[in-house]
Design a protein around this motif. Structure first.
Motif, PDB file in Angstrom:
ATOM      1  N   THR A 115       0.815  -1.215   0.000  1.00  0.00           N
ATOM      2  CA  THR A 115       0.000   0.000   0.000  1.00  0.00           C
ATOM      3  C   THR A 115       0.848   1.264   0.000  1.00  0.00           C
ATOM      4  N   LYS A 116       2.140   1.127   0.225  1.00  0.00           N
ATOM      5  CA  LYS A 116       3.023   2.290   0.189  1.00  0.00           C
ATOM      6  C   LYS A 116       3.325   2.725  -1.238  1.00  0.00           C
ATOM      7  N   LEU A 117       2.935   1.907  -2.199  1.00  0.00           N
ATOM      8  CA  LEU A 117       3.129   2.265  -3.605  1.00  0.00           C
ATOM      9  C   LEU A 117       1.927   3.060  -4.100  1.00  0.00           C
ATOM     10  N   PRO A 118       2.170   4.066  -4.929  1.00  0.00           N
ATOM     11  CA  PRO A 118       1.044   4.831  -5.486  1.00  0.00           C
ATOM     12  C   PRO A 118       0.106   3.913  -6.275  1.00  0.00           C
ATOM     13  N   ARG A 157      -3.926  -2.334 -17.700  1.00  0.00           N
ATOM     14  CA  ARG A 157      -2.586  -2.140 -18.250  1.00  0.00           C
ATOM     15  C   ARG A 157      -1.923  -0.876 -17.726  1.00  0.00           C
ATOM     16  N   LYS A 158      -2.678   0.230 -17.640  1.00  0.00           N
ATOM     17  CA  LYS A 158      -2.103   1.496 -17.165  1.00  0.00           C
ATOM     18  C   LYS A 158      -1.660   1.396 -15.703  1.00  0.00           C
ATOM     19  N   ARG A 159      -2.504   0.782 -14.907  1.00  0.00           N
ATOM     20  CA  ARG A 159      -2.169   0.675 -13.485  1.00  0.00           C
ATOM     21  C   ARG A 159      -0.952  -0.240 -13.284  1.00  0.00           C
ATOM     22  N   VAL A 160      -0.889  -1.328 -14.034  1.00  0.00           N
ATOM     23  CA  VAL A 160       0.260  -2.229 -13.953  1.00  0.00           C
ATOM     24  C   VAL A 160       1.527  -1.463 -14.320  1.00  0.00           C
ATOM     25  N   ARG A 161       1.464  -0.673 -15.389  1.00  0.00           N
ATOM     26  CA  ARG A 161       2.635   0.103 -15.821  1.00  0.00           C
ATOM     27  C   ARG A 161       3.027   1.126 -14.748  1.00  0.00           C
ATOM     28  N   ALA A 162       2.041   1.778 -14.126  1.00  0.00           N
ATOM     29  CA  ALA A 162       2.333   2.763 -13.077  1.00  0.00           C
ATOM     30  C   ALA A 162       3.009   2.083 -11.871  1.00  0.00           C
ATOM     31  N   ILE A 163       2.523   0.908 -11.510  1.00  0.00           N
ATOM     32  CA  ILE A 163       3.127   0.161 -10.400  1.00  0.00           C
ATOM     33  C   ILE A 163       4.552  -0.233 -10.767  1.00  0.00           C
ATOM     34  N   GLN A 164       4.732  -0.701 -11.981  1.00  0.00           N
ATOM     35  CA  GLN A 164       6.066  -1.113 -12.440  1.00  0.00           C
ATOM     36  C   GLN A 164       7.040   0.063 -12.419  1.00  0.00           C
ATOM     37  N   GLU A 165       6.608   1.226 -12.868  1.00  0.00           N
ATOM     38  CA  GLU A 165       7.475   2.416 -12.862  1.00  0.00           C
ATOM     39  C   GLU A 165       7.822   2.827 -11.432  1.00  0.00           C
ATOM     40  N   SER A 166       6.850   2.741 -10.546  1.00  0.00           N
ATOM     41  CA  SER A 166       7.098   3.077  -9.154  1.00  0.00           C
ATOM     42  C   SER A 166       8.113   2.110  -8.539  1.00  0.00           C
ATOM     43  N   LEU A 167       7.973   0.833  -8.869  1.00  0.00           N
ATOM     44  CA  LEU A 167       8.913  -0.177  -8.368  1.00  0.00           C
ATOM     45  C   LEU A 167      10.310   0.041  -8.942  1.00  0.00           C
ATOM     46  N   GLU A 168      10.399   0.417 -10.204  1.00  0.00           N
ATOM     47  CA  GLU A 168      11.704   0.687 -10.817  1.00  0.00           C
ATOM     48  C   GLU A 168      12.415   1.820 -10.088  1.00  0.00           C
ATOM     49  N   THR A 169      11.648   2.811  -9.663  1.00  0.00           N
ATOM     50  CA  THR A 169      12.215   3.931  -8.922  1.00  0.00           C
ATOM     51  C   THR A 169      12.737   3.460  -7.565  1.00  0.00           C
ATOM     52  N   ARG A 170      11.948   2.617  -6.881  1.00  0.00           N
ATOM     53  CA  ARG A 170      12.332   2.151  -5.545  1.00  0.00           C
ATOM     54  C   ARG A 170      13.444   1.115  -5.565  1.00  0.00           C
TER      55      ARG A 170
END
Length: 197
Positions: A115-118, A157-170
């Motif tokens: 839940t800490k991920l956007p 698809r958009k939400r998966v991509r947003a989660i993936q980008e957030s994870l890449e940052t972390r």
């Protein structure tokens, strides 16, 4: 009453800390027994955890020292400590947590950690955990890379991509996620049979 082996204050303090860790471990195993009993688990399993609690409470040395010196086999050699309970104790000493206890409590660190991920709230976090059975951000990242995250109900698809980008940052944009893909959460058959004995 506890009798310390060392008269040296530094070593005596380490002994006291070790014995306190034994008490904490025993308390956690006792909680597992209570929760299993409440959830109507096999009576033998509950009895095994209670017997292990007594053994650990009466242990004159630190479990941590025993593990460091003799490994898991040293724990298994203790009366009432089987392979499964020994592995749980090892997990608690090394990782500071007992995944079995988390599950029995109905908790999962993953469910709150995700839940800490956007874009991931408590409900979606639970769905991810329930559907993919993953518990860490690197595993979540690997699932996104593999396309498994898109299989979770309610994730577009958009939400998966947003989660993936957030994870890449972390986590860092890691092209080699193989270390995260190899995670095996299965329980060996021998362990399951030992629990059911």
């Amino acid at each position: 009453m506890v009798v310390l082996k060392s008269s040296d204050p530094i070593h005596a303090a380490a002994e006291v800390d070790g014995l306190q860790e034994n008490k904490t471990t025993a308390r956690l195993l006792k909680e597992i027994a209570v929760l299993q009993e409440q959830q109507q688990a096999n009576a033998f399993r509950v009895k095994a955890y209670r017997a292990a609690v007594k053994t650990i409470e009466e242990l004159p040395t630190s479990i941590r020292d025993l593990l460091q010196h003799d490994g898991i086999d040293g724990l298994i050699a203790l009366p009432t400590i089987g392979k499964s309970i020994a592995n749980l104790i090892d997990s608690n000493i090394r990782l500071g947590r007992l995944p079995l206890l988390d599950r029995l409590r109905g908790e999962s660190n993953a469910e709150t950690y995700f839940t800490k991920l956007p874009g991931i709230g408590p409900e979606l976090s639970r769905r991810i955990y329930d559907h993919l059975h993953i518990e860490t951000l690197p595993e979540l990242y690997a699932a996104a890379q593999q396309g498994r995250l898109a299989e979770v109900p309610g994730l577009g698809r958009k939400r998966v991509r947003a989660i993936q980008e957030s994870l890449e940052t972390r986590i860092g944009n890691t092209s080699d996620v193989s270390a995260f893909l190899e995670t095996d959460r299965s329980i060996p058959v021998d362990d399951l049979l030992a629990i059911d004995e």
